[in-house]
Design a protein around this motif. Sequence first.
Motif, PDB file in Angstrom:
ATOM      1  N   LYS A 296       0.838  -1.196   0.000  1.00 31.05           N
ATOM      2  CA  LYS A 296       0.000   0.000   0.000  1.00 31.05           C
ATOM      3  C   LYS A 296       0.875   1.248   0.000  1.00 31.05           C
ATOM      4  CE  LYS A 296      -4.038  -2.058   2.248  1.00 31.05           C
ATOM      5  NZ  LYS A 296      -4.967  -1.983   3.406  1.00 31.05           N
ATOM      6  N   VAL A 297       0.372   2.313  -0.634  1.00 30.27           N
ATOM      7  CA  VAL A 297       1.131   3.551  -0.779  1.00 30.27           C
ATOM      8  C   VAL A 297       1.155   4.317   0.541  1.00 30.27           C
ATOM      9  CG1 VAL A 297       1.273   5.765  -1.968  1.00 30.27           C
ATOM     10  CG2 VAL A 297       0.559   3.707  -3.229  1.00 30.27           C
ATOM     11  N   LEU A 298       2.356   4.573   1.032  1.00 30.13           N
ATOM     12  CA  LEU A 298       2.529   5.369   2.241  1.00 30.13           C
ATOM     13  C   LEU A 298       2.640   6.855   1.900  1.00 30.13           C
ATOM     14  CD1 LEU A 298       5.100   3.126   4.146  1.00 30.13           C
ATOM     15  CD2 LEU A 298       2.710   3.524   4.773  1.00 30.13           C
ATOM     16  N   LEU A 299       3.397   7.171   0.876  1.00 31.00           N
ATOM     17  CA  LEU A 299       3.497   8.557   0.428  1.00 31.00           C
ATOM     18  C   LEU A 299       4.032   8.622  -0.992  1.00 31.00           C
ATOM     19  CD1 LEU A 299       6.709   9.514   0.474  1.00 31.00           C
ATOM     20  CD2 LEU A 299       6.286   9.803   2.885  1.00 31.00           C
ATOM     21  N   ARG A 300       3.862   9.777  -1.587  1.00 28.23           N
ATOM     22  CA  ARG A 300       4.330  10.055  -2.941  1.00 28.23           C
ATOM     23  C   ARG A 300       5.028  11.410  -2.922  1.00 28.23           C
ATOM     24  NH1 ARG A 300       1.183   9.847  -8.367  1.00 28.23           N
ATOM     25  NH2 ARG A 300       2.225  11.383  -9.678  1.00 28.23           N
ATOM     26  N   ILE A 301       6.165  11.495  -3.604  1.00 33.44           N
ATOM     27  CA  ILE A 301       6.858  12.767  -3.732  1.00 33.44           C
ATOM     28  C   ILE A 301       7.244  12.972  -5.189  1.00 33.44           C
ATOM     29  CG2 ILE A 301       7.743  12.797  -1.379  1.00 33.44           C
ATOM     30  CD1 ILE A 301      10.444  11.878  -2.550  1.00 33.44           C
ATOM     31  N   GLU A 302       7.356  14.223  -5.589  1.00 31.49           N
ATOM     32  CA  GLU A 302       7.740  14.547  -6.958  1.00 31.49           C
ATOM     33  C   GLU A 302       9.031  15.359  -6.927  1.00 31.49           C
ATOM     34  OE1 GLU A 302       4.328  16.432  -8.713  1.00 31.49           O
ATOM     35  OE2 GLU A 302       3.345  14.511  -9.096  1.00 31.49           O
ATOM     36  N   ASP A 303      10.072  14.736  -6.421  1.00 30.94           N
ATOM     37  CA  ASP A 303      11.355  15.399  -6.283  1.00 30.94           C
ATOM     38  C   ASP A 303      12.412  14.346  -6.011  1.00 30.94           C
ATOM     39  OD1 ASP A 303      13.571  17.150  -5.133  1.00 30.94           O
ATOM     40  OD2 ASP A 303      12.026  18.652  -5.490  1.00 30.94           O
ATOM     41  N   GLY A 304      13.665  14.702  -6.224  1.00 27.43           N
ATOM     42  CA  GLY A 304      14.741  13.759  -5.951  1.00 27.43           C
ATOM     43  C   GLY A 304      15.391  13.957  -4.610  1.00 27.43           C
ATOM     44  N   LEU A 305      15.057  15.047  -3.898  1.00 28.84           N
ATOM     45  CA  LEU A 305      15.787  15.394  -2.690  1.00 28.84           C
ATOM     46  C   LEU A 305      14.921  15.427  -1.441  1.00 28.84           C
ATOM     47  CD1 LEU A 305      17.932  18.316  -4.171  1.00 28.84           C
ATOM     48  CD2 LEU A 305      18.599  15.938  -3.850  1.00 28.84           C
ATOM     49  N   ASN A 306      13.702  14.962  -1.519  1.00 38.42           N
ATOM     50  CA  ASN A 306      12.782  14.993  -0.390  1.00 38.42           C
ATOM     51  C   ASN A 306      13.296  14.144   0.768  1.00 38.42           C
ATOM     52  OD1 ASN A 306      10.372  13.811   1.144  1.00 38.42           O
ATOM     53  ND2 ASN A 306       9.408  15.467   0.011  1.00 38.42           N
ATOM     54  N   VAL A 307      13.140  14.654   1.999  1.00 35.70           N
ATOM     55  CA  VAL A 307      13.644  13.939   3.173  1.00 35.70           C
ATOM     56  C   VAL A 307      12.570  13.107   3.868  1.00 35.70           C
ATOM     57  CG1 VAL A 307      15.447  15.638   3.591  1.00 35.70           C
ATOM     58  CG2 VAL A 307      13.220  15.917   4.700  1.00 35.70           C
ATOM     59  N   GLU A 308      11.313  13.262   3.471  1.00 37.85           N
ATOM     60  CA  GLU A 308      10.250  12.538   4.169  1.00 37.85           C
ATOM     61  C   GLU A 308      10.372  11.026   3.982  1.00 37.85           C
ATOM     62  OE1 GLU A 308       6.145  14.004   4.245  1.00 37.85           O
ATOM     63  OE2 GLU A 308       6.875  15.763   3.168  1.00 37.85           O
ATOM     64  N   ILE A 309      10.794  10.608   2.806  1.00 36.37           N
ATOM     65  CA  ILE A 309      10.991   9.171   2.587  1.00 36.37           C
ATOM     66  C   ILE A 309      12.044   8.638   3.553  1.00 36.37           C
ATOM     67  CG2 ILE A 309      12.080   7.532   0.989  1.00 36.37           C
ATOM     68  CD1 ILE A 309      10.368   8.507  -1.191  1.00 36.37           C
ATOM     69  N   ASP A 310      13.141   9.375   3.700  1.00 35.65           N
ATOM     70  CA  ASP A 310      14.201   8.960   4.618  1.00 35.65           C
ATOM     71  C   ASP A 310      13.652   8.772   6.034  1.00 35.65           C
ATOM     72  OD1 ASP A 310      15.275  10.265   2.316  1.00 35.65           O
ATOM     73  OD2 ASP A 310      17.194  10.447   3.311  1.00 35.65           O
ATOM     74  N   GLN A 311      12.886   9.773   6.479  1.00 31.43           N
ATOM     75  CA  GLN A 311      12.363   9.748   7.841  1.00 31.43           C
ATOM     76  C   GLN A 311      11.404   8.588   8.055  1.00 31.43           C
ATOM     77  OE1 GLN A 311      10.742  13.698   7.782  1.00 31.43           O
ATOM     78  NE2 GLN A 311      12.669  14.680   8.357  1.00 31.43           N
ATOM     79  N   LEU A 312      10.556   8.323   7.047  1.00 38.69           N
ATOM     80  CA  LEU A 312       9.581   7.244   7.179  1.00 38.69           C
ATOM     81  C   LEU A 312      10.256   5.879   7.119  1.00 38.69           C
ATOM     82  CD1 LEU A 312       6.652   6.710   7.639  1.00 38.69           C
ATOM     83  CD2 LEU A 312       6.218   6.969   5.194  1.00 38.69           C
ATOM     84  N   ILE A 313      11.251   5.736   6.256  1.00 39.36           N
ATOM     85  CA  ILE A 313      12.005   4.476   6.206  1.00 39.36           C
ATOM     86  C   ILE A 313      12.671   4.212   7.559  1.00 39.36           C
ATOM     87  CG2 ILE A 313      14.055   3.359   5.225  1.00 39.36           C
ATOM     88  CD1 ILE A 313      13.326   4.703   2.564  1.00 39.36           C
ATOM     89  N   LYS A 314      13.288   5.246   8.111  1.00 44.05           N
ATOM     90  CA  LYS A 314      13.957   5.099   9.401  1.00 44.05           C
ATOM     91  C   LYS A 314      12.972   4.690  10.492  1.00 44.05           C
ATOM     92  CE  LYS A 314      16.974   7.546  12.642  1.00 44.05           C
ATOM     93  NZ  LYS A 314      17.732   8.792  12.918  1.00 44.05           N
ATOM     94  N   SER A 315      11.799   5.325  10.494  1.00 47.79           N
ATOM     95  CA  SER A 315      10.821   5.015  11.538  1.00 47.79           C
ATOM     96  C   SER A 315      10.273   3.603  11.401  1.00 47.79           C
ATOM     97  CB  SER A 315       9.677   6.024  11.490  1.00 47.79           C
ATOM     98  OG  SER A 315       8.876   5.862  10.329  1.00 47.79           O
ATOM     99  N   ARG A 316      10.208   3.089  10.190  1.00 46.16           N
ATOM    100  CA  ARG A 316       9.650   1.757   9.947  1.00 46.16           C
ATOM    101  C   ARG A 316      10.670   0.650  10.129  1.00 46.16           C
ATOM    102  NH1 ARG A 316       4.054   1.093   7.767  1.00 46.16           N
ATOM    103  NH2 ARG A 316       3.224   3.187   8.022  1.00 46.16           N
ATOM    104  N   LEU A 317      11.923   0.908   9.800  1.00 45.83           N
ATOM    105  CA  LEU A 317      12.926  -0.167   9.769  1.00 45.83           C
ATOM    106  C   LEU A 317      13.933  -0.096  10.903  1.00 45.83           C
ATOM    107  CD1 LEU A 317      13.644  -0.434   5.932  1.00 45.83           C
ATOM    108  CD2 LEU A 317      12.013  -1.728   7.326  1.00 45.83           C
ATOM    109  N   GLU A 318      13.845   0.913  11.738  1.00 46.34           N
ATOM    110  CA  GLU A 318      14.756   0.977  12.876  1.00 46.34           C
ATOM    111  C   GLU A 318      14.038   0.794  14.196  1.00 46.34           C
ATOM    112  OE1 GLU A 318      17.304   4.352  12.946  1.00 46.34           O
ATOM    113  OE2 GLU A 318      18.228   3.912  11.003  1.00 46.34           O
TER     114      GLU A 318
END
Length: 319
Positions: A296-318
């Motif tokens: 399921k889609v957690l979020l979508r971004i239209e940029d190469g430098l967005n930090v939200e993906i980083d933050q969400l990955i960290k919260s889910r996998l750490e």
Amino acid sequence: MKRIVLWGMLLFPLAGICRQQDGKDSTAGMFDLEPELVMTFLSKDSVDKKEVLRDVGLLNTLLRKDIGEAEMIKQLQAIDREKDSIAFYNFVTTKPAALYREKRIIMQQFVEAHPDSYVSLYELDYNHGMYSADSYAIAYEKLSNRLKNTQAAKKIRDRIVHLKQIALTGMQAPDFIRKNQYGKTVRLSDYRGKLIILDFWGSWCGACRQSHPHLKELYAAYKDRGLEIVAVANENVHGDKTPLDKATANWLAAIKKDGVDWVHVLNDEGSGGLDIVKAFRVTSYPTKFLLDKDGKVLLRIEDGLNVEIDQLIKSRLEK
């Protein structure tokens, strides 16, 4: 327009972009916001120019803090671009983008700290790629009523509506079948149980390829914790349909040159399968989705430098 578009760094050298008239190198002002850009953005509104200039100065003071620009220029000038084109390519696709990413975070922080500044309104429009649909709407809602009542604010409201329409947040990601870069048949659903970055890009897209170094960092840090990257390349976005053999060659060459060792598929591989780009409503590049372990889609971004993906990955996998 002085504000730097770093995606162009793939096409022109950095050396000389910050030369002063006296011939000395200077990084001051490399990321400056030009007052004229803000005034043009606000051209349909009656605003106090002195106030705008004051706030542009406040933001530029923050952006002029050297976080590595001087060293970047020094390192670049030490590279012989003709003798070591590989080193030059590797440099301009990593260092400038990494610095620009940090500067754009400063822009976001300015918006958060100055909810009644016309410059914040401009930055929210200019820097929209640093937000997902939900966080963009939240950032807008925090602005003062004075800003929301401007004509310029309508552009942001319209973008919020558009982003929410195409975000697909909470929906099951459309499944697809393709052959990967090695000729093996893969399905998106093969990777259920993993957190997936679904990356829409193209060999022609400088912004997409400048996001590769950071994706490589994420992949190295989290692939053993449950992260996978599935990249969908679209080599036919300019109207003239690229012959399949040429599109495939361009795609494979970019994968090899950038050293991006994850799952790659070509949107149009000639098999007549699902048009993945249309299924995910992708109209700009790069576009990235983060899918949860159930697809399921957690979020979508239209940029190469967005930090939200980083933050969400960290919260889910750490955890």
